[in-house]
Design a protein around this motif. Structure first.
Motif, PDB file in Angstrom:
ATOM      1  N   VAL A  75       0.831  -1.202   0.000  1.00 24.87           N
ATOM      2  CA  VAL A  75       0.000   0.000   0.000  1.00 24.87           C
ATOM      3  C   VAL A  75       0.867   1.254   0.000  1.00 24.87           C
ATOM      4  N   LEU A  76       1.839   1.271   0.891  1.00 28.74           N
ATOM      5  CA  LEU A  76       2.735   2.418   1.050  1.00 28.74           C
ATOM      6  C   LEU A  76       4.093   1.928   1.553  1.00 28.74           C
ATOM      7  N   GLY A  77       5.107   2.734   1.324  1.00 25.90           N
ATOM      8  CA  GLY A  77       6.402   2.474   1.946  1.00 25.90           C
ATOM      9  C   GLY A  77       7.399   1.706   1.122  1.00 25.90           C
ATOM     10  N   GLY A  78       7.038   1.316  -0.097  1.00 26.47           N
ATOM     11  CA  GLY A  78       7.968   0.553  -0.916  1.00 26.47           C
ATOM     12  C   GLY A  78       9.107   1.403  -1.441  1.00 26.47           C
ATOM     13  N   VAL A  79      10.339   0.947  -1.239  1.00 28.64           N
ATOM     14  CA  VAL A  79      11.516   1.657  -1.748  1.00 28.64           C
ATOM     15  C   VAL A  79      11.870   1.092  -3.117  1.00 28.64           C
ATOM     16  N   PRO A  80      12.097   1.945  -4.110  1.00 25.46           N
ATOM     17  CA  PRO A  80      12.409   1.456  -5.461  1.00 25.46           C
ATOM     18  C   PRO A  80      13.725   0.688  -5.482  1.00 25.46           C
ATOM     19  N   ASP A  81      13.629  -0.585  -5.826  1.00 23.96           N
ATOM     20  CA  ASP A  81      14.801  -1.450  -5.817  1.00 23.96           C
ATOM     21  C   ASP A  81      14.915  -2.162  -7.157  1.00 23.96           C
ATOM     22  N   GLY A  82      15.510  -3.334  -7.158  1.00 23.58           N
ATOM     23  CA  GLY A  82      15.718  -4.063  -8.401  1.00 23.58           C
ATOM     24  C   GLY A  82      14.540  -4.893  -8.853  1.00 23.58           C
ATOM     25  N   THR A  83      13.407  -4.782  -8.175  1.00 22.86           N
ATOM     26  CA  THR A  83      12.224  -5.553  -8.556  1.00 22.86           C
ATOM     27  C   THR A  83      11.802  -5.227  -9.985  1.00 22.86           C
ATOM     28  N   ARG A  84      11.623  -6.271 -10.795  1.00 18.83           N
ATOM     29  CA  ARG A  84      11.135  -6.078 -12.166  1.00 18.83           C
ATOM     30  C   ARG A  84       9.615  -6.152 -12.187  1.00 18.83           C
ATOM     31  N   LEU A  85       9.008  -5.251 -12.909  1.00 22.49           N
ATOM     32  CA  LEU A  85       7.560  -5.243 -13.033  1.00 22.49           C
ATOM     33  C   LEU A  85       7.121  -6.314 -14.025  1.00 22.49           C
ATOM     34  N   CYS A  86       6.058  -7.011 -13.655  1.00 20.27           N
ATOM     35  CA  CYS A  86       5.539  -8.100 -14.485  1.00 20.27           C
ATOM     36  C   CYS A  86       4.205  -7.702 -15.097  1.00 20.27           C
ATOM     37  N   ASP A  87       3.851  -8.384 -16.168  1.00 15.61           N
ATOM     38  CA  ASP A  87       2.572  -8.150 -16.813  1.00 15.61           C
ATOM     39  C   ASP A  87       1.449  -8.400 -15.810  1.00 15.61           C
ATOM     40  N   GLY A  88       0.551  -7.432 -15.657  1.00 16.78           N
ATOM     41  CA  GLY A  88      -0.556  -7.560 -14.724  1.00 16.78           C
ATOM     42  C   GLY A  88      -0.300  -6.926 -13.372  1.00 16.78           C
ATOM     43  N   ASP A  89       0.922  -6.484 -13.116  1.00 13.05           N
ATOM     44  CA  ASP A  89       1.216  -5.819 -11.842  1.00 13.05           C
ATOM     45  C   ASP A  89       0.495  -4.478 -11.750  1.00 13.05           C
ATOM     46  N   LEU A  90       0.440  -4.000 -10.525  1.00 17.77           N
ATOM     47  CA  LEU A  90      -0.124  -2.688 -10.238  1.00 17.77           C
ATOM     48  C   LEU A  90       0.889  -1.977  -9.351  1.00 17.77           C
ATOM     49  N   VAL A  91       1.419  -0.847  -9.807  1.00 16.17           N
ATOM     50  CA  VAL A  91       2.456  -0.167  -9.025  1.00 16.17           C
ATOM     51  C   VAL A  91       1.996   1.222  -8.606  1.00 16.17           C
TER      52      VAL A  91
END
Length: 244
Positions: A75-91
């Protein structure tokens, strides 16, 4: 303490808000399947640097980026890191910027690829629009909260309590709840600046928990949507300070 801003101060906040809007627009354009959250942060930072602005410190811990990136159940607090966004994600993306001593912040939620969550984002935006429309001199904070809550609850979504928005000094009074009763709360007066930021939880429950890294997540694992603008109450009606 609730501060009332002069027209000149609102103009200064608007300039900071314009930078935030530009950064979020650039992030939205760059969001795609396979992109890392850290890359989105670099895009936002480039916009802030080009405008002579600095990150406003949206996160409660040091070392955070120019934006916050909260993916899917975050919901909140995520720090931008090396996570790759996948099809269908919500950012969900929160951006705060400080320009010449003035701080502005806003939030968007962006579907990635062929996400089925477009309607969820639309509901959040509709709640935001109704909340902004209610931010009029002579009303009360509860009027804004009620307008937001009617849309969110009417869609059957969960609404977490608390999770205060960002503002003039990153977190400034008055806090606008996401559900409320009309006619209650602090009076809305010209010069007042509020952050209206609906949050909906797709699973319908209101419960959230913070993990060991401080990221707030939905307890049921469902997706969250977070959108928001900084809004000034004026004699002529609401003025969105973080609009493009």
């Amino acid at each position: 303490m609730i501060e009332l801003r002069s027209s000149g101060e609102l103009d200064a906040l608007r300039e900071a808000g314009r930078v935030v809007a530009q950064a979020l627009a650039a992030v939205r354009e760059h969001t795609a399947v396979g992109v890392r959250c850290a890359e989105l942060d670099a895009v936002a930072r480039e916009v802030l640097d080009g405008a002579g602005a600095v990150p406003a410190g949206w996160a409660p811990r040091s070392g955070a980026g120019a934006i916050g990136t909260s993916v899917n159940d975050a919901v909140l607090g995520g720090v931008p890191d090396g996570t790759r966004l996948c099809d269908g994600d919500l950012v969900g993306v929160v951006c705060g910027a400080r320009l010449q001593g003035w701080c502005a912040a806003a939030a968007v939620t962006v579907p990635v690829g062929a996400s089925a969550a477009v309607d969820l984002v639309g509901t959040g935006q509709a709640a935001l629009a109704d909340g902004i429309a209610a931010a009029r001199a002579g009303g009360r904070v509860g009027d804004v909260a009620h307008a937001v809550g009617v849309v969110l609850r009417g869609g059957g979504f969960g609404v977490p309590a608390g999770l205060g928005g960002v503002g003039r000094a990153v977190r400034a009074a008055p806090f606008v709840p996401r559900v409320g009763r009309p006619g209650r709360g602090a009076p809305l007066r010209p010069g007042m600046v509020v952050v209206i930021d609906p949050v909906l939880l797709a699973g319908g429950g209101d419960a959230v928990d913070a993990d060991v890294e401080g990221v707030v997540r939905t307890r049921d694992g469902s997706c969250a949507v977070h959108v928001g603008h900084m809004v000034a109450v004026t004699e002529r009606g609401p003025r969105v300070l973080t609009a493009p």
